[in-house]
Design a protein around this motif. Structure first.
Motif, PDB file in Angstrom:
ATOM      1  N   GLN A  13       0.899  -1.115   0.060  1.00  0.00           N
ATOM      2  CA  GLN A  13      -0.160   0.010  -0.099  1.00  0.00           C
ATOM      3  C   GLN A  13       0.893   1.025   0.072  1.00  0.00           C
ATOM      4  N   LEU A  14       1.972   1.111  -0.718  1.00  0.00           N
ATOM      5  CA  LEU A  14       2.972   2.173  -0.932  1.00  0.00           C
ATOM      6  C   LEU A  14       2.763   2.873  -2.533  1.00  0.00           C
ATOM      7  N   PRO A  15       2.639   4.059  -2.726  1.00  0.00           N
ATOM      8  CA  PRO A  15       2.460   4.831  -3.918  1.00  0.00           C
ATOM      9  C   PRO A  15       3.743   4.954  -4.423  1.00  0.00           C
ATOM     10  N   VAL A  16       3.981   4.179  -5.793  1.00  0.00           N
ATOM     11  CA  VAL A  16       5.001   4.036  -6.558  1.00  0.00           C
ATOM     12  C   VAL A  16       5.350   4.795  -7.995  1.00  0.00           C
ATOM     13  N   PRO A  17       6.043   5.071  -8.471  1.00  0.00           N
ATOM     14  CA  PRO A  17       5.861   5.592  -9.719  1.00  0.00           C
ATOM     15  C   PRO A  17       5.333   4.728 -10.912  1.00  0.00           C
ATOM     16  N   THR A  18       4.816   5.342 -11.675  1.00  0.00           N
ATOM     17  CA  THR A  18       4.078   4.555 -12.769  1.00  0.00           C
ATOM     18  C   THR A  18       5.208   4.147 -14.019  1.00  0.00           C
ATOM     19  N   LEU A  19       4.968   3.355 -14.752  1.00  0.00           N
ATOM     20  CA  LEU A  19       5.656   3.086 -15.876  1.00  0.00           C
ATOM     21  C   LEU A  19       6.275   4.348 -16.621  1.00  0.00           C
ATOM     22  N   ALA A  20       5.423   5.445 -17.180  1.00  0.00           N
ATOM     23  CA  ALA A  20       5.511   6.403 -17.737  1.00  0.00           C
ATOM     24  C   ALA A  20       6.323   7.496 -16.688  1.00  0.00           C
ATOM     25  N   GLU A  21       6.147   7.326 -15.240  1.00  0.00           N
ATOM     26  CA  GLU A  21       6.966   8.526 -14.598  1.00  0.00           C
ATOM     27  C   GLU A  21       8.430   7.787 -14.521  1.00  0.00           C
ATOM     28  N   MET A  22       8.357   6.280 -14.336  1.00  0.00           N
ATOM     29  CA  MET A  22       9.799   5.988 -14.562  1.00  0.00           C
ATOM     30  C   MET A  22      10.471   6.030 -15.863  1.00  0.00           C
ATOM     31  N   ALA A  23       9.902   6.027 -16.826  1.00  0.00           N
ATOM     32  CA  ALA A  23      10.504   6.299 -18.091  1.00  0.00           C
ATOM     33  C   ALA A  23      11.036   7.761 -18.085  1.00  0.00           C
ATOM     34  N   GLN A  24      10.248   8.750 -17.823  1.00  0.00           N
ATOM     35  CA  GLN A  24      10.414  10.094 -17.659  1.00  0.00           C
ATOM     36  C   GLN A  24      11.918  10.261 -16.918  1.00  0.00           C
ATOM     37  N   ALA A  25      11.834   9.619 -15.684  1.00  0.00           N
ATOM     38  CA  ALA A  25      12.986   9.803 -14.853  1.00  0.00           C
ATOM     39  C   ALA A  25      14.099   9.151 -15.390  1.00  0.00           C
ATOM     40  N   THR A  26      14.190   8.131 -15.908  1.00  0.00           N
ATOM     41  CA  THR A  26      15.197   7.587 -16.451  1.00  0.00           C
ATOM     42  C   THR A  26      16.027   8.508 -17.815  1.00  0.00           C
ATOM     43  N   GLN A  27      15.037   8.865 -18.657  1.00  0.00           N
ATOM     44  CA  GLN A  27      15.409   9.922 -19.779  1.00  0.00           C
ATOM     45  C   GLN A  27      16.180  11.025 -18.946  1.00  0.00           C
ATOM     46  N   GLU A  28      15.617  11.568 -18.001  1.00  0.00           N
ATOM     47  CA  GLU A  28      16.147  13.152 -17.634  1.00  0.00           C
ATOM     48  C   GLU A  28      17.543  12.567 -16.902  1.00  0.00           C
ATOM     49  N   LEU A  29      17.745  11.404 -16.312  1.00  0.00           N
ATOM     50  CA  LEU A  29      19.069  11.064 -15.692  1.00  0.00           C
ATOM     51  C   LEU A  29      19.894  10.538 -16.690  1.00  0.00           C
ATOM     52  N   LEU A  30      19.610   9.808 -17.737  1.00  0.00           N
ATOM     53  CA  LEU A  30      20.376   9.611 -18.895  1.00  0.00           C
ATOM     54  C   LEU A  30      20.979  10.860 -19.605  1.00  0.00           C
ATOM     55  N   ALA A  31      20.007  11.929 -19.772  1.00  0.00           N
ATOM     56  CA  ALA A  31      20.603  13.170 -20.390  1.00  0.00           C
ATOM     57  C   ALA A  31      21.580  13.882 -19.727  1.00  0.00           C
ATOM     58  N   ALA A  32      21.123  13.867 -18.199  1.00  0.00           N
ATOM     59  CA  ALA A  32      22.102  14.747 -17.366  1.00  0.00           C
ATOM     60  C   ALA A  32      23.492  14.088 -17.143  1.00  0.00           C
ATOM     61  N   THR A  33      23.443  12.640 -17.104  1.00  0.00           N
ATOM     62  CA  THR A  33      24.716  11.953 -17.016  1.00  0.00           C
ATOM     63  C   THR A  33      25.561  11.493 -18.198  1.00  0.00           C
ATOM     64  N   GLY A  34      24.893  11.230 -19.502  1.00  0.00           N
ATOM     65  CA  GLY A  34      25.594  10.638 -20.505  1.00  0.00           C
ATOM     66  C   GLY A  34      25.692   9.167 -20.458  1.00  0.00           C
ATOM     67  N   LEU A  35      25.112   8.492 -19.473  1.00  0.00           N
ATOM     68  CA  LEU A  35      25.286   7.294 -19.344  1.00  0.00           C
ATOM     69  C   LEU A  35      25.102   6.427 -20.535  1.00  0.00           C
ATOM     70  N   GLN A  36      26.236   5.475 -20.755  1.00  0.00           N
ATOM     71  CA  GLN A  36      25.918   4.627 -21.996  1.00  0.00           C
ATOM     72  C   GLN A  36      25.768   3.029 -21.573  1.00  0.00           C
ATOM     73  N   SER A  37      26.584   2.806 -20.605  1.00  0.00           N
ATOM     74  CA  SER A  37      26.566   1.338 -20.267  1.00  0.00           C
ATOM     75  C   SER A  37      26.747   1.443 -18.564  1.00  0.00           C
ATOM     76  N   GLY A  38      25.628   0.608 -18.095  1.00  0.00           N
ATOM     77  CA  GLY A  38      25.935   0.547 -16.678  1.00  0.00           C
ATOM     78  C   GLY A  38      24.583   0.341 -16.042  1.00  0.00           C
ATOM     79  N   SER A  39      24.344   0.970 -14.920  1.00  0.00           N
ATOM     80  CA  SER A  39      22.911   0.541 -14.241  1.00  0.00           C
ATOM     81  C   SER A  39      22.322   1.759 -13.466  1.00  0.00           C
TER      82      SER A  39
END
Length: 271
Positions: free
Chosen positions: A61-87
């Motif tokens: 009973q814990l609110p968690v991010p939706t798929l769309a919210e996770m996708a948005q967060a990952t894209q923002e973090l990828l853009a900010a870090t330039g990460l190509q390979s990792g986790s």
């Protein structure tokens, strides 16, 4: 790579991402996490991770991010870090609460995503059967990535004291459940088998990928089945390991088998 994180909806320097000392993730381990693999600048298998996170959130009973919210967060973090390979690691806690076990009526989760460079691993590992920890296959916590990892930590410490790399966790019936961080795959007669979720095995994302590929099947496994196997593998989202020994008994390697698993999981195998 720039040392930044995604914290409660925004990108910020890691040193500015402050967790309240009353956060229930800190005080009680009240929360969930997912570890996501990044390959060629994109996050793999995000829908599978999001589905497991949603299932865990529903149980807790814990609110968690939706798929769309996770996708948005990952894209923002990828853009900010330039990460190509990792986790990436997504951590969701129930946020700040008063003393006591019962969660607050109004929940404001703490949501953090971090990024780390690296490559998926293919390695050998020695395995020992934990005598200290048993997996309770009846517990709903077996089906989610809970922040409370103390049983797995204890089992890993037990393995280290015994000179082994990893600990095999049995369920309350004495059958194979999983290891501290991986799904167990047993190769026998040209088939790949893994314990059912009902045996206490985490519904792993790499496990789901192999099911979708038609490569593995579920079967309850006694510990002796590993000793008789053509090969034993440990898999998770970040790599494939093949077991060279179990409780001091040498186990065979199977090059063809590990190649098939690595190919299905898009894990590069050095020649």
């Amino acid at each position: 790579m720039t040392l930044v994180v995604w914290f409660n909806g925004r990108i910020c320097p890691a040193e500015q991402a402050r967790i309240d000392v009353a956060d229930r993730g800190l005080t009680l381990g009240d929360g969930l996490f997912e570890t996501l693999r990044v390959h060629e600048g994109r996050v793999l298998r995000l829908p599978l991770h999001a589905a497991r996170l949603q299932n865990g959130g529903a149980v807790l009973q814990l609110p968690v991010p939706t798929l769309a919210e996770m996708a948005q967060a990952t894209q923002e973090l990828l853009a900010a870090t330039g990460l190509q390979s990792g986790s990436m690691r997504l951590t969701v806690t129930r946020g700040v609460g008063v003393r006591g076990l019962l969660p607050p009526t109004h929940v404001e989760p703490t949501v953090v995503m971090t990024a780390t460079e690296g490559a998926p691993t293919v390695a050998t590992v020695s395995l020992m059967t934990s005598r200290l920890i048993r997996q309770d296959e009846q517990s709903p916590l077996c089906r989610m990535k809970s922040l409370n990892y103390l049983p797995h930590i204890l089992a890993r410490q037990e393995a280290a004291r015994a000179g082994s790399d990893e600990a095999l966790l049995l369920n309350t019936q004495g059958r194979v459940a999983e290891t501290t961080i991986s799904t167990v795959i047993v190769q026998q007669g040209g088939r790949f088998m893994t314990p059912p979720v009902s045996e206490g095995a985490l519904p792993g994302v790499a496990r789901a990928v192999l099911f979708q590929a038609g490569l593995i099947e579920e079967q309850p496994l006694a510990p002796a089945a590993l000793l008789r196997a053509e090969a034993v593998y440990l898999i998770n989202s970040l790599g494939v390991r093949f077991v060279t020994s179990m409780d001091g008994h040498p186990l065979p390697l199977n090059k063809t088998g590990v190649e098939r698993l690595c190919q299905a999981l898009a894990v590069p195998l050095e020649k």
